[in-house]
Structure formats: structure tokens, C-alpha cells
Scaffold this motif. Structure first.
Motif, PDB file in Angstrom:
ATOM      1  N   UNK A   1      17.577 122.673   1.537  1.00  0.00           N
ATOM      2  CA  UNK A   1      17.182 121.586   2.438  1.00  0.00           C
ATOM      3  C   UNK A   1      17.058 120.274   1.665  1.00  0.00           C
ATOM      4  N   UNK A   2      16.357 120.293   0.522  1.00  0.00           N
ATOM      5  CA  UNK A   2      16.223 119.082  -0.287  1.00  0.00           C
ATOM      6  C   UNK A   2      17.589 118.651  -0.810  1.00  0.00           C
ATOM      7  N   UNK A   3      18.393 119.611  -1.257  1.00  0.00           N
ATOM      8  CA  UNK A   3      19.756 119.345  -1.735  1.00  0.00           C
ATOM      9  C   UNK A   3      20.573 118.612  -0.677  1.00  0.00           C
ATOM     10  N   UNK A   4      20.534 119.104   0.550  1.00  0.00           N
ATOM     11  CA  UNK A   4      21.345 118.511   1.609  1.00  0.00           C
ATOM     12  C   UNK A   4      20.851 117.114   1.978  1.00  0.00           C
ATOM     13  N   UNK A   5      19.535 116.929   2.003  1.00  0.00           N
ATOM     14  CA  UNK A   5      18.994 115.590   2.286  1.00  0.00           C
ATOM     15  C   UNK A   5      19.414 114.618   1.188  1.00  0.00           C
ATOM     16  N   UNK A   6      19.401 115.068  -0.055  1.00  0.00           N
ATOM     17  CA  UNK A   6      19.826 114.196  -1.161  1.00  0.00           C
ATOM     18  C   UNK A   6      21.297 113.823  -1.043  1.00  0.00           C
ATOM     19  N   UNK A   7      22.134 114.753  -0.601  1.00  0.00           N
ATOM     20  CA  UNK A   7      23.549 114.435  -0.388  1.00  0.00           C
ATOM     21  C   UNK A   7      23.688 113.350   0.672  1.00  0.00           C
ATOM     22  N   UNK A   8      22.940 113.499   1.755  1.00  0.00           N
ATOM     23  CA  UNK A   8      23.017 112.525   2.852  1.00  0.00           C
ATOM     24  C   UNK A   8      22.632 111.128   2.376  1.00  0.00           C
ATOM     25  N   UNK A   9      21.687 111.044   1.441  1.00  0.00           N
ATOM     26  CA  UNK A   9      21.234 109.742   0.963  1.00  0.00           C
ATOM     27  C   UNK A   9      22.091 109.230  -0.184  1.00  0.00           C
ATOM     28  N   UNK A  10      22.536 110.105  -1.081  1.00  0.00           N
ATOM     29  CA  UNK A  10      23.218 109.663  -2.307  1.00  0.00           C
ATOM     30  C   UNK A  10      24.716 109.475  -2.123  1.00  0.00           C
ATOM     31  N   UNK A  11      25.379 110.390  -1.413  1.00  0.00           N
ATOM     32  CA  UNK A  11      26.836 110.343  -1.348  1.00  0.00           C
ATOM     33  C   UNK A  11      27.386 109.096  -0.656  1.00  0.00           C
ATOM     34  N   UNK A  12      26.696 108.527   0.341  1.00  0.00           N
ATOM     35  CA  UNK A  12      27.237 107.298   0.931  1.00  0.00           C
ATOM     36  C   UNK A  12      27.472 106.178  -0.077  1.00  0.00           C
ATOM     37  N   UNK A  13      26.686 106.133  -1.135  1.00  0.00           N
ATOM     38  CA  UNK A  13      26.860 105.082  -2.139  1.00  0.00           C
ATOM     39  C   UNK A  13      28.209 105.200  -2.831  1.00  0.00           C
ATOM     40  N   UNK A  14      28.571 106.409  -3.248  1.00  0.00           N
ATOM     41  CA  UNK A  14      29.866 106.562  -3.925  1.00  0.00           C
ATOM     42  C   UNK A  14      31.016 106.468  -2.921  1.00  0.00           C
ATOM     43  N   UNK A  15      30.780 106.846  -1.665  1.00  0.00           N
ATOM     44  CA  UNK A  15      31.811 106.647  -0.648  1.00  0.00           C
ATOM     45  C   UNK A  15      32.131 105.163  -0.521  1.00  0.00           C
ATOM     46  N   UNK A  16      31.079 104.344  -0.435  1.00  0.00           N
ATOM     47  CA  UNK A  16      31.312 102.900  -0.348  1.00  0.00           C
ATOM     48  C   UNK A  16      31.972 102.374  -1.613  1.00  0.00           C
ATOM     49  N   UNK A  17      31.495 102.822  -2.777  1.00  0.00           N
ATOM     50  CA  UNK A  17      32.073 102.345  -4.029  1.00  0.00           C
ATOM     51  C   UNK A  17      33.550 102.644  -4.137  1.00  0.00           C
ATOM     52  N   UNK A  18      33.949 103.863  -3.809  1.00  0.00           N
ATOM     53  CA  UNK A  18      35.368 104.214  -3.893  1.00  0.00           C
ATOM     54  C   UNK A  18      36.194 103.415  -2.890  1.00  0.00           C
ATOM     55  N   UNK A  19      35.641 103.186  -1.697  1.00  0.00           N
ATOM     56  CA  UNK A  19      36.345 102.360  -0.706  1.00  0.00           C
ATOM     57  C   UNK A  19      36.538 100.938  -1.216  1.00  0.00           C
ATOM     58  N   UNK A  20      35.494 100.337  -1.789  1.00  0.00           N
ATOM     59  CA  UNK A  20      35.595  98.966  -2.267  1.00  0.00           C
ATOM     60  C   UNK A  20      36.598  98.837  -3.404  1.00  0.00           C
ATOM     61  N   UNK A  21      36.546  99.783  -4.349  1.00  0.00           N
ATOM     62  CA  UNK A  21      37.487  99.685  -5.480  1.00  0.00           C
ATOM     63  C   UNK A  21      38.921  99.906  -5.021  1.00  0.00           C
ATOM     64  N   UNK A  22      39.134 100.820  -4.081  1.00  0.00           N
ATOM     65  CA  UNK A  22      40.494 101.025  -3.575  1.00  0.00           C
ATOM     66  C   UNK A  22      40.967  99.812  -2.788  1.00  0.00           C
ATOM     67  N   UNK A  23      40.077  99.196  -2.010  1.00  0.00           N
ATOM     68  CA  UNK A  23      40.461  97.972  -1.287  1.00  0.00           C
ATOM     69  C   UNK A  23      40.793  96.856  -2.276  1.00  0.00           C
ATOM     70  N   UNK A  24      40.023  96.759  -3.355  1.00  0.00           N
ATOM     71  CA  UNK A  24      40.334  95.748  -4.374  1.00  0.00           C
ATOM     72  C   UNK A  24      41.710  95.988  -4.967  1.00  0.00           C
TER      73      UNK A  24
END
Length: 840
Positions: A223-246
Motif C-alpha cells: 500500500x505504501x509502495x503504491x502510494x509512493x509510485x502515485x506521488x513520485x512517478x509523475x515527476x519523471x513522467x513530466x521530466x521525460x516528456x519535457x526532455x523529449x519535447x526539447x
């Protein structure tokens, strides 16, 4: 006295019932939850199969990444070797780190959750079995295609962290970096899909009576693992999107010469990357806390302290990310805060280790293979934790940063904190899904080789790091004192490989798949529910749970469950079902009708992977077609899933009746939508942070934004869309045609407001002009995406309503569409104001 849900706990006293259920009812369960045949293995959604597929694929990636590690160690065994050219070595170490972190570690523990949680919770399956299947196939298809890039020289070569500007188009002109940026995309989607499944599953499908303080520790960890994924993974999703757009469109998010900042990437990446270590560790620690009491034959010492420690680890880990950035020149107050947090996070981990030691001390531990791997894990992890406290000290980190000392620390933490517990789990839970237990003799050989080899491989790296050897170098000069430690490390790496090979031999000799429940039985004498007799439908009847180790406290429980004397001893509707319970006290609320096998999750996953891979090789038309087909496949799968059942209420045992359909916060679909909105909100919050960060660090490139007053009407329009969506949810009883029409119109208005906002910004800024412009248009693009999803949901709602599948009584589709549309309006209102307020 009745509970908040209206369920009378005294009804539990009716169980176990006096009579055993008939064999005909059991045969009906077998028919409904039948095993797949032939091509049906590709369409299966049962957690017994999906979990095994998931775990097997993750272990395959572990082996592939291990081979890459051996290639690196051979290259570094002696000075000036030329086994791997520099360019190939860069690809090998990048793929090793990427595969281990993204394709092995997180998927492996997520796979363990998919496989074990239904049995531990005595549920028929997790609540969204097709989502689990989609998560697996997206991960497997995409991951294998991603790994194949190394065979054609197109593998990423910028490290698993992909720091710009080295990964910008100017310094990495090929598509190697794009393979990482877009290849990781579907892995992140898979992880978040699995996290949604796990959160809802743990909170809503526990056996009756299994309140939060009776949950197995592994369920808490997941449960804690999954909540951490929900909070942490969006950051790298955005980062990869921004770098690919660049890279693709020249928007300068990370280009310091045009108002971007490469340090922004580090913040986005490490906000994910350091919690990632604990995302991996917590489920493994949960496994340890399940295995240790069984091996010690004693109750776990400090159950509540361990739960608090897991929660504290999850919380503190999000305040640690910048300790990877001490050498970037952060202000002393900032480094002091992150240094303190980096040391503080070791305290809850220490609580868990001391609990395991205390449990061994009060019990009578047996030195079998799971016990040896558990003890070895504690020793190695504590060693890694001690060096972790060292690198949390800023002056020491300045000296050790990017040296082989960090390589040694990282591997001690990850191997001790995740790999050894996973091997302990392989041996401990293999009898649950195999006809034979694994060999104790071969297992002890595997443990000895891996434990000794691990220390031989990585202990000398502390020394080479302190002697000045930098990490990520493909060779080194002689006469620096690094020759012997590197040779010893290479020997140790091959010892670890030999131990893994012995484990593979053990698997080949003894593991005989039995997805419906292993014949070996409860070899080690565990006390939790996964050791009840199981079939593909999990347990014959869902028991009432009265303690944390039900099998130890009630020796007759297995027989009573097997004879159908508890909840749901038959199929009440003739379909696949599971019992949905309340989140706190696990009181029965309703019967969920579960979807069966389907080809559409597989099709959606294949087209999702095709979308990202086509974008990588710049086949944009193919990518567009794949994306559309992925959306169509998801819509068909959803259409099939929501099947109406005419029964208003059904008997789930002993005369207790529950409904088969609920709406609002009681619905498991509502919970999943809220979690999805949190994911979207975190991506949006990280985008807002990016704009604010660039303003604070690159003010000389700032253009005066549009006036704040001009944004207020747009924000008001978005707010009205949100209000209209919420109001529609309450007005639906006046007519479903009115409800879906208002929802559709509100969604169209929302996307229209975003179009007006975009046009206004294009009049003064071009997205490739500066970091500010790029960040503003990234925020607006996110709003376009959210608004487009809302329109798609409104269209889907309208079509189902026209077909008569949405009624005032069965309105979950309307409920969820309005919920997401309200979120879209709220996000648009915040974004319209924020982009004008920063720097204005």
C-alpha cells in the motif's frame, strides 16, 4: 451496535456455518474460473497467471542486466583492456542501470503484489484484473523492444539518470536518448496502472474482519509502495516528456543559453529517483517481515512500529532527493536540510531491522534457505545503510560523489534491501504455486555463492572509490592501486552469477507450475491466509479474519474454508465475483462482478508500446495510428467490463445479503478515478514547479507575462466547468439525456477555453524562444491533454447513455466522467492564474 457502514459485526458470529457446501457449487466455481487453453494464455486476466508472467519477465530482465554487469566487470578486470569500445561501454552501463531500476526492481515487487495479495487478503482477485493484464503486457512488450535496441547500437548511452545537456540534441544527435525517454514512458504507465490496482485492492478487497491493524505487513508495504509510485512517478513522467519535447521541437527547458536550466532535470528526476530506492525497499521489507516470523516461529515483534516506520519512510523519502545534488552548488541551508533528511530516513529502516533481530531472538529460528537469505539481507542492507549515512554528510559526499564508493553503497542497499529478500521470497512462496518446493541443498549453495560473491564484488569498490576511481569509466591506467581491487570485484561478480545459475538449475529441476495452488503445501508453517488451500478462484470461501496470523490461531480454519463455511462459497450470480469491503474495518459492502479473459488489454498494451516506439524512430503517422488504436482498444475493454446484473441483492452466505452495484465513494471505480486524478495533479504540480524554478534561476530571460486580470475570466470559466460537472452528478435523476448532454457541453467548453488561452499566449511568446515560454506552453499542453480526455469521456458517456446502459440507478459512467471533468476544470483554473502570476 451497527458500524458506520450499516453492517452489524454480530453477523460474523454466524460463521463458520454448521453445514458444508455442496460439491456442485464448487464445480461451478471451477467452471467459471477455468484455466486457459491454447491462445487463451494471451488473454488471461487471472492474477495467478498475470502475476507469474509479471514475475518471470522481471526475472528475465534481471538476468539480462546481470549479463551486462559481467561484461562491464570483464572490461574493468585489468587496466587498459579493450574488450568493450567506449561507445559500447556507455550503452552497456546505461542499459544495466536502466534495466535493473525500471525493468526489474519496480516490476518485480509489483508482480509479487499482483501474485500474492489476493491470496493474502482472501480475495478472488484484485479489483481490476484487466488493468493488471494491461500493465503486464505494456511492460513486457515495450521492455523487450527497448532492450533490443542494444543489439543494433541504438541503446541509450547517457546513464540511467540521463542528465542534460549531455542528452540534449546538440551532444546526443542520434535516437539513442529518445529510446530511453520514450521507452521509459510505457514502463511508467505500467507501474502507475499496477499501483492503482494495488491501492484499491488492499483498501477494498480484504477479507471481512481484516481491519487495518490485522493486515499482513506485506499488504501494508504494498500500500505504501503504491502510494509512493502515485506521488513520485509523475515527476519523471513530466521530466521525460519535457526532455523529449526539447529534443524534438527545440523547446529550451534545460538549455541554459536560452533561459532553461539543466539542474531542473535533476530536481525532476531525483524527486522520483531517490524515493525510487524506498519504493523498491519497502515491499522487500514487507516480504522480510512475513518470512522472519515464520522462520523464527514467533509473532513479529513491533507490528505497529513497523507500520509506522513504513509510513515514515514513505514520507521522509520525499525530502531526500537533493542529496544527489550536493555538488551542484546549492545554498548551505538547503544542503543542511537535505543532509538531515538523508540521515533521518535511516531511522525507520533501522526500526524494521531491529524488529527482525528481536523476532529471531525471541523465537527458534531455522537456518533454511529463506531464513539464510533473510539474515544475509539484513547484514548487507545494514552495511549499505551505514555508508548511506556517510554520504548524507555533505563534506564527505563532496569527496565521494561520482566515485566507486557510491557504486558500492548503491549496490549494498539495493542487493541487501531488495534482491536478497526477493530470493528469500522465491524459496518461501514457491510451494504456494509449484507442485514441489525448491531444493534446500541447492538453495544453500546459491545463497553461499551470492552472499560471499556480493561482498567480494562490492566491498573493494569502497576502497577504489576512496582511492579516486571515478564511476562510469570504461578503463583506467595501471600503477594507481586500482588493479587488484578491480580484479577481486570481477571475481566476486562471477561468484554472484554462479549463485544465480545454481538457483536457475534449482528452478529447472523442481519448479512445476501450479497456478491454481501448489501441492507442496505450507512447507515452512506460515500463519497468514495465502497458505489456505487455493484454486484459480483463490479460496473456496472467504473467511472472517480475527487476528494477524489466522492459521496459527485457528487450526480448523483451513478445513472450514475448504468446505465452504464462510462468505461467498459459490457464485451468487453465475459470474466471476469478489467481495468489496470497507477500507478501515473491512466490513462487507457489495459484490463486485469481475471481468473475464479478454484480448483487449493485450491489444491496448501492444498499441501503447507501438505508439511510443513509433515516436522514437520518428514514424509519426504510425505512432498516431497506434495511439488511436490503443484508445479504441481501451474503450472496447471498458465497454465490455460494465455488465449489468439484474439482481438487486445477493446472498453471500449465512443469509447475509449485499447489493451487486453501488455508485459514488463506495464504488471501487470511484477510488481508482481519484487516484488517477492525483497522478494527473502531481504531473501538473511538477509543471508549475518547473515554471517557478526557471523564473527563480533565469530571471534575465523572463518576458512580462500576460496580465493577471485577463486570466481571471478564463479561470472563472474553468471553475464553472468544474461546478457544472459536479452539479450534473446531482441532477442526473431529472433525466439521463440532460445529464450526458450537459457533461458533453461542459467538456467542449473546457477545451474551448484552453484554445482561447493558447491563442493569447502565442501572440506574445513562441515556445522555442525561452525556458519561460517552453514551460508556459507545457502547462497549457497538459491542460489541452486533460481537456481532450474529458471530451473523450463525455463522448463515451453519451454513447453508453444512448444505448441505455447508463440509468439513474446505474450511473457510474456519469459519476466518473463528471469527477474527471471537475478535476479538469479545477486544473485549468489554477493554471490560467499561475502562468500569469509568475514573474508578473
Amino acid at each position: 451496535m451497527k458500524s458506520e457502514t450499516g453492517f452489524d459485526p454480530a453477523l460474523y458470529d454466524r460463521f463458520p456455518t454448521q453445514e458444508a457446501r455442496s460439491k456442485e457449487e464448487e464445480e461451478e466455481l471451477h467452471r467459471i474460473w477455468c484455466a486457459p487453453k491454447g491462445w487463451e494464455y494471451l488473454t488471461v486476466v487471472n492474477n495467478n497467471y498475470v502475476g507469474l508472467y509479471y514475475l518471470g519477465t522481471a526475472f528475465l530482465f534481471f538476468l539480462l542486466a546481470g549479463v551486462l554487469a559481467l561484461l562491464m566487470r570483464v572490461q574493468l578486470a585489468a587496466p587498459l583492456l579493450d574488450i568493450l569500445p567506449p561507445a559500447t561501454y556507455n550503452q552497456v552501463f546505461t542499459m544495466h542501470g536502466t534495466v535493473m531500476m525500471f525493468l526489474f526492481a519496480v516490476p518485480a515487487v509489483e508482480a509479487a503484489g499482483v501474485l500474492l495479495l489476493p491470496q493474502m487478503l482472501a480475495a478472488r482477485d484484485l479489483p481490476f484484473p484487466r488493468l493488471s493484464a494491461y500493465a503486464f503486457w505494456a511492460y513486457a512488450v515495450g521492455g523487450l523492444c527497448f532492450f533490443a535496441s542494444i543489439f543494433v547500437g541504438l541503446a541509450p548511452d547517457g546513464g540511467w539518470f540521463m542528465y542534460p545537456p549531455l542528452t540534449s540534441k546538440a551532444f546526443s544527435p542520434g535516437i539513442n536518448t529518445d529510446f530511453w525517454l520514450l521507452g521509459i514512458g510505457f514502463i511508467e504507465i505500467s507501474a502507475i496502472a499496477g499501483a492503482i490496482e494495488i491501492i484499491v485492492g488492499v483498501l477494498r478487497t480484504r477479507a471481512p474482519g481484516m481491519s487495518l491493524d490485522k493486515m499482513p505487513i506485506f499488504a501494508w508495504a504494498m500500500l505504501v509502495f503504491a502510494v509512493m509510485i502515485v506521488i513520485a512517478f509523475p515527476s519523471v513522467i513530466l521530466g521525460t516528456l519535457l526532455l523529449e519535447i526539447e529534443r524534438a521541437f527545440n523547446w529550451p527547458f534545460f538549455d541554459a543559453a536560452r533561459g532553461g536550466d539543466p539542474v531542473l532535470w535533476q530536481h525532476l528526476f531525483w524527486f522520483f529517483g531517490h524515493p525510487e530506492v524506498y519504493i523498491i525497499f519497502l515491499p522487500a521489507a514487507g516480504m522480510m517481515s512475513m518470512i522472519v516470523p515464520t522462520i523464527a516461529r514467533a509473532e513479529l515483534i513491533g507490528y505497529r512500529l513497523i507500520v509506522l516506520a513504513m509510513l515514515a519512510t514513505g514520507f521522509i523519502s520525499f525530502g531526500v532527493w537533493a542529496h544527489h545534488m550536493f555538488t551542484t552548488g546549492m545554498p548551505p541551508m538547503t544542503t543542511g536540510f537535505f543532509s538531515a533528511a538523508s540521515m533521518a530516513v535511516s531511522v525507520p529502516a533501522g526500526i524494521q531491522v531491529f524488529s527482525w533481530i528481536a523476532t529471531f531472538a525471541v523465537g527458534k529460528p531455522r537456518f533454511n534457505v529463506p531464513g539464510l537469505f533473510a539474515m544475509g539481507s539484513a547484514v548487507i542492507f545494514v552495511t549499505g545503510g551505514l555508508t548511506g549515512v556517510m554520504v548524507a554528510l555533505v563534506p564527505f559526499d563532496w569527496q565521494a560523489h561520482d566515485s566507486y564508493f557510491i557504486v558500492a553503497h548503491l549496490h549494498y542497499v539495493l542487493i541487501g534491501g531488495m534482491v536478497f529478500p526477493l530470493f528469500a521470497a522465491f524459496y518461501y512462496w514457491a510451494p504456494m504455486m509449484s507442485r514441489r518446493a525448491l531444493s534446500e541443498r541447492l538453495g544453500k549453495w546459491a545463497f553461499t555463492l551470492m552472499f560471499v560473491g556480493m561482498n567480494v564484488a562490492f566491498m573493494p569498490m569502497h576502497l577504489t572509490g576512496l582511492m579516486g576511481m571515478p564511476r562510469r569509466v570504461y578503463t583506467y591506467l595501471p600503477d594507481r592501486g586500482w588493479d587488484l581491487p578491480n580484479l577481486i570485484s570481477t571475481i566476486g561478480a562471477f561468484m554472484v552469477a554462479a549463485g544465480v545459475l545454481v538457483f536457475l538449475i534449482d528452478l529447472a529441476r523442481n519448479f512445476r507450475l501450479a497456478p491454481g495452488g501448489g501441492d507442496a503445501g505450507n512447507v515452512y508453517g506460515g500463519g497468514t491466509l495465502e497458505w489456505l488451500p487455493t484454486e484459480l478462484y483463490s479460496v473456496r470461501s472467504i473467511p472472517v479474519v480475527k487476528s494477524r496470523e489466522p492459521l496459527w490461531d485457528d487450526p480448523k480454519l483451513s478445513d472450514d474454508v475448504e468446505q465452504g463455511r464462510y462468505f461467498l462459497p459459490r457464485s451468487a450470480t453465475g459470474l466471476r465475483e469478489t467481495l468489496v469491503t470497507s477500507p478501515l474495518m473491512a466490513e462487507p459492502q457489495y459484490l463486485q462482478i469481475m471481468p473475464g479473459p479478454s484480448v483487449w488489454p493485450l491489444a491496448a498494451a501492444v498499441f501503447t508500446a507501438g505508439f511510443f516506439l513509433a515516436l522514437t524512430v520518428q514514424a509519426y503517422l504510425l505512432g498516431l495510428v497506434s495511439g488511436v488504436l490503443a484508445v479504441v482498444a481501451v474503450l472496447i475493454w471498458l465497454w465490455e467490463t460494465d455488465r449489468p446484473v439484474e439482481m438487486e441483492g445477493v446472498d453471500i452466505g449465512a443469509g447475509i445479503r449485499v447489493p451487486t452495484y453501488v455508485t459514488g465513494p463506495s464504488s471501487h471505480g470511484w477510488w481508482a478515478m481519484v487516484i488517477l486524478m492525483i497522478v494527473m495533479g502531481m504531473i501538473f504540480a511538477m509543471a508549475l514547479f518547473s515554471l517557478a524554478f526557471l523564473w527563480g534561476n533565469q530571471p534575465k530571460f523572463w518576458t512580462t507575462p500576460l496580465p493577471l486580470l485577463e486570466g481571471l475570466p478564463l479561470a472563472a470559466g474553468h471553475a464553472l466547468v468544474a461546478v457544472a460537472a459536479l452539479a450534473t452528478r446531482w441532477l442526473h435523476r431529472r433525466g439521463m439525456n440532460l445529464a450526458w448532454t450537459l457533461t458533453f457541453v461542459a467538456a467542449l467548453v473546457g477545451i474551448g477555453i484552453v484554445a482561447i488561452d493558447l491563442q493569447a499566449w502565442l501572440a506574445i511568446l513562441s515556445p522555442d524562444a525561452s525556458g519561460q515560454a517552453a514551460a508556459v506552453f507545457a502547462i497549457l499542453s497538459l491542460q489541452v491533454m486533460v481537456a481532450a480526455i474529458a471530451v473523450l469521456m463525455a463522448f463515451y458517456l453519451a454513447w453508453r447513455a444512448i444505448k441505455g446502459l447508463v440509468t439513474p440507478e446505474r450511473n457510474n459512467t456519469l459519476d466518473l466522467a463528471c469527477l474527471f471533468l471537475a478535476y479538469a476544470g479545477a486544473q485549468g483554473a489554477v493554471g490560467s492564474v499561475f502562468v500569469r502570476a509568475i514573474g508578473g
